[in-house]
Design a protein around this motif. Structure first.
Motif, short mmCIF file in Angstrom:
data_model
loop_
_atom_site.label_atom_id
_atom_site.label_comp_id
_atom_site.label_asym_id
_atom_site.label_seq_id
_atom_site.Cartn_x
_atom_site.Cartn_y
_atom_site.Cartn_z
N VAL A 177 10.53 1.03 -1.60
CA VAL A 177 9.74 1.41 -2.67
C VAL A 177 10.28 1.19 -3.97
CG1 VAL A 177 9.52 3.72 -2.98
CG2 VAL A 177 7.53 2.41 -3.71
N VAL A 178 10.18 -0.17 -4.64
CA VAL A 178 10.32 0.17 -5.63
C VAL A 178 9.31 0.93 -7.04
CG1 VAL A 178 11.87 -1.10 -8.11
CG2 VAL A 178 11.41 -2.44 -5.76
N HIS A 257 6.55 -14.79 -6.82
CA HIS A 257 7.22 -14.16 -6.01
C HIS A 257 7.10 -13.73 -4.14
CE1 HIS A 257 9.24 -14.61 -10.13
NE2 HIS A 257 10.25 -14.75 -9.65
N GLY A 258 5.58 -13.46 -4.64
CA GLY A 258 5.32 -13.01 -3.09
C GLY A 258 5.70 -11.79 -2.31
N HIS A 259 5.21 -10.65 -3.60
CA HIS A 259 5.60 -9.57 -2.95
C HIS A 259 4.41 -8.42 -3.04
CE1 HIS A 259 9.95 -9.64 -4.43
NE2 HIS A 259 9.78 -10.19 -5.87
N CYS A 260 4.66 -7.63 -2.54
CA CYS A 260 3.73 -6.79 -2.40
C CYS A 260 3.96 -5.18 -3.09
CB CYS A 260 3.37 -5.89 -0.27
SG CYS A 260 3.61 -7.57 0.35
N PHE A 261 2.36 -4.82 -3.37
CA PHE A 261 2.81 -4.28 -4.50
C PHE A 261 0.83 -3.51 -4.58
CE2 PHE A 261 2.08 -7.87 -6.70
CZ PHE A 261 0.64 -7.84 -8.22
N ASN A 269 3.99 0.52 -7.79
CA ASN A 269 4.73 0.61 -6.23
C ASN A 269 4.95 -0.91 -5.68
OD1 ASN A 269 5.49 2.99 -7.23
ND2 ASN A 269 4.95 4.00 -5.12
N VAL A 270 6.30 -1.27 -5.64
CA VAL A 270 6.73 -2.41 -4.55
C VAL A 270 7.46 -2.51 -3.74
CG1 VAL A 270 7.42 -4.66 -4.78
CG2 VAL A 270 6.77 -3.94 -7.59
N TYR A 271 6.60 -2.70 -2.09
CA TYR A 271 7.37 -2.75 -1.43
C TYR A 271 7.83 -3.29 -0.56
CZ TYR A 271 4.02 1.77 -2.02
OH TYR A 271 3.94 2.90 -2.77
#
Length: 453
Positions: A177-178, A257-261, A269-271
């Motif tokens: 996680v970010v 960018h296609g991120h899951c967050f 939180n970005v996973y």
């Protein structure tokens, strides 16, 4: 020009008339003469929509239900209601002409769980009414433009939805996680950047000017009004919506960018699947927030395993059948400390009074943390709580003879009642063991104690 006005149909004439309370405000069209008020802010279409009778009625109902403290004018809700009976026509006219100037907000600080302080700005009840009316007009227009990954302060969405989304990302294999924490976000919002982002979504000069006036209204501390050039103090109805307008820009970058967050207000939180990917996302977020002149709190932000971080009071753990939710350590410690304060044996209160004070806290805590998948923890918390209440009950009976009589009446075995009565001062020790079968869960249910498990 006059001939053109006479040739208009009745339906066309009605199109330029505002309905409800705003009906008295002139609405210009191509056939109308130019306005003579050269200081007008231009379009006030959304302001007029906010000031209709029905919208104001709903706004007042919401403000009244939320209660809240008085602002810098010292007027509570009932006093403000009496004042508006005579003053509202003047205030409404100022709003429509762009002349209204909000009162400064009253500065209030409340303690944070981590030991710091959170600054709140309490507007006057009149300004809360106006902000709520604006919110009810703006939210339907702005809501469809926000990211699907944003959950904070949006109709039909809540923190539980963000937590469940985060759990789903982890379950799909994203175990890094970010976790980004913004430093004093609500105090650092840049007014010019916020207004620029708002203008891109709302083409109405009147409402933009009014929101700018609220941002610049200042904050009163110890009788002195301090000007503010940045920040949207928490406490007003508009602040959460404005925060979403600003932070949605970062959401759109992450989506691109296609991120899951999952984002709830300023908690994001970005996973991702690896630490290397996490470091790239962290660099991207620093750049995005820097563009908005927001500062990342490096001490509280990290790229780490999901099991070592928390999100909205929850943490995650891996069981045999998948990812599970649990209450994080800090809110659990805060809960226990609050229960200790509410169940002090030196309080001198009857059991019914103790439970009356416990009830709203327990119900609120369970409503939020009831999503935790830890039945054994809930069971142990319930047992610990009833242990404390049994100790209070024994101390209130006080004398050995009274304790013996009450326990016998409740169905206790005679040897148990005698033993407890003979050691009547050992409240905590006597409250465990066999006394569970006497002062049972059902006993506290009758007194109105909510169950945790």
């Amino acid at each position: 020009m006059l001939n053109a006005r006479r040739q208009k149909s009745a339906q066309a004439e009605r199109a330029g008339v505002a309905h409800g309370e705003a009906g008295r405000a002139p609405v210009s069209d191509e056939a109308n003469s130019p306005r003579r008020d050269t200081e007008s802010t231009g379009s006030a279409r959304l302001v007029a929509a906010a000031l209709t009778r029905e919208n104001l009625r709903q706004a007042w109902k919401r403000v009244k239900a939320n209660k809240g403290a008085a602002g810098v004018d010292g007027l509570d809700i009932e006093q403000t209601a009496r004042l508006l009976v005579t003053e509202w026509p003047k205030i409404r006219d100022q709003l429509l002409r762009g002349k209204y100037r909000p009162s400064p907000v009253r500065r209030v600080t409340i303690p944070k769980p981590d030991g710091g302080e959170r600054e709140l700005g309490i507007p006057t009840v009149t300004d809360r009414l106006i902000q709520q009316a604006l919110l009810q007009v703006l939210q339907p227009r702005l809501e469809p433009t926000f990211s699907e990954h944003s959950y904070g302060f949006r109709p039909g969405r809540r923190a539980h939805d963000a937590i469940l989304a985060a759990q789903g990302f982890i379950q799909s294999g994203r175990k890094i996680v970010v976790d980004v924490d913004l430093e004093k976000f609500f105090d650092r919002v840049n007014h010019d950047i916020l207004i620029d982002r708002l203008q891109k979504r709302i083409d109405d000069a009147g409402i933009i000017q009014l929101i700018r006036a609220y941002l610049n209204s200042g904050i009163m501390n110890d009788g002195v009004v301090l000007e503010r050039y940045q920040g949207t103090p928490q406490g007003g109805p508009l602040s959460p919506l404005l925060a979403n307008v600003l932070l949605d820009e970062v959401d759109k970058v992450l989506e691109k960018h296609g991120h899951c967050f999952a984002r709830y207000a300023d908690d994001c939180n970005v996973y991702v699947r690896s630490r290397k990917a996490g470091e790239r996302v962290m660099a991207l977020l620093r750049k995005c927030y820097g563009t908005l002149r927001l500062k990342v709190n490096e001490a509280k932000s990290a790229v780490a395993s999901v099991t070592g971080r928390t999100f909205l009071g929850y943490s995650f753990w891996f069981a045999k059948d998948g990812v599970k939710r649990r209450v994080a350590d800090k809110p659990m410690a805060t809960f226990k400390q609050s229960i200790r304060q509410l169940t002090r044996r030196s309080g001198g209160r009857r059991m019914a009074e103790v439970i009356d004070r416990l009830k709203p806290y327990l119900l609120g805590w369970k409503a939020y943390f009831g999503l935790a998948q830890t039945p054994r923890v809930w069971q142990s918390l319930g047992e610990w709580l009833r242990h404390r209440l049994r100790a209070i009950q024994l101390k209130q009976w006080r004398r050995g003879s009274t304790i013996y009589r009450e326990l016998i009446n409740l169905g206790a075995a005679e040897h148990v009642a005698k033993r407890v009565a003979q050691n009547s001062r050992c409240w905590w020790r006597n409250s465990a063991g066999e006394l569970n079968r006497v002062l049972t869960i059902a006993y506290f249910d009758k007194l109105g104690l909510p169950r945790l498990s």
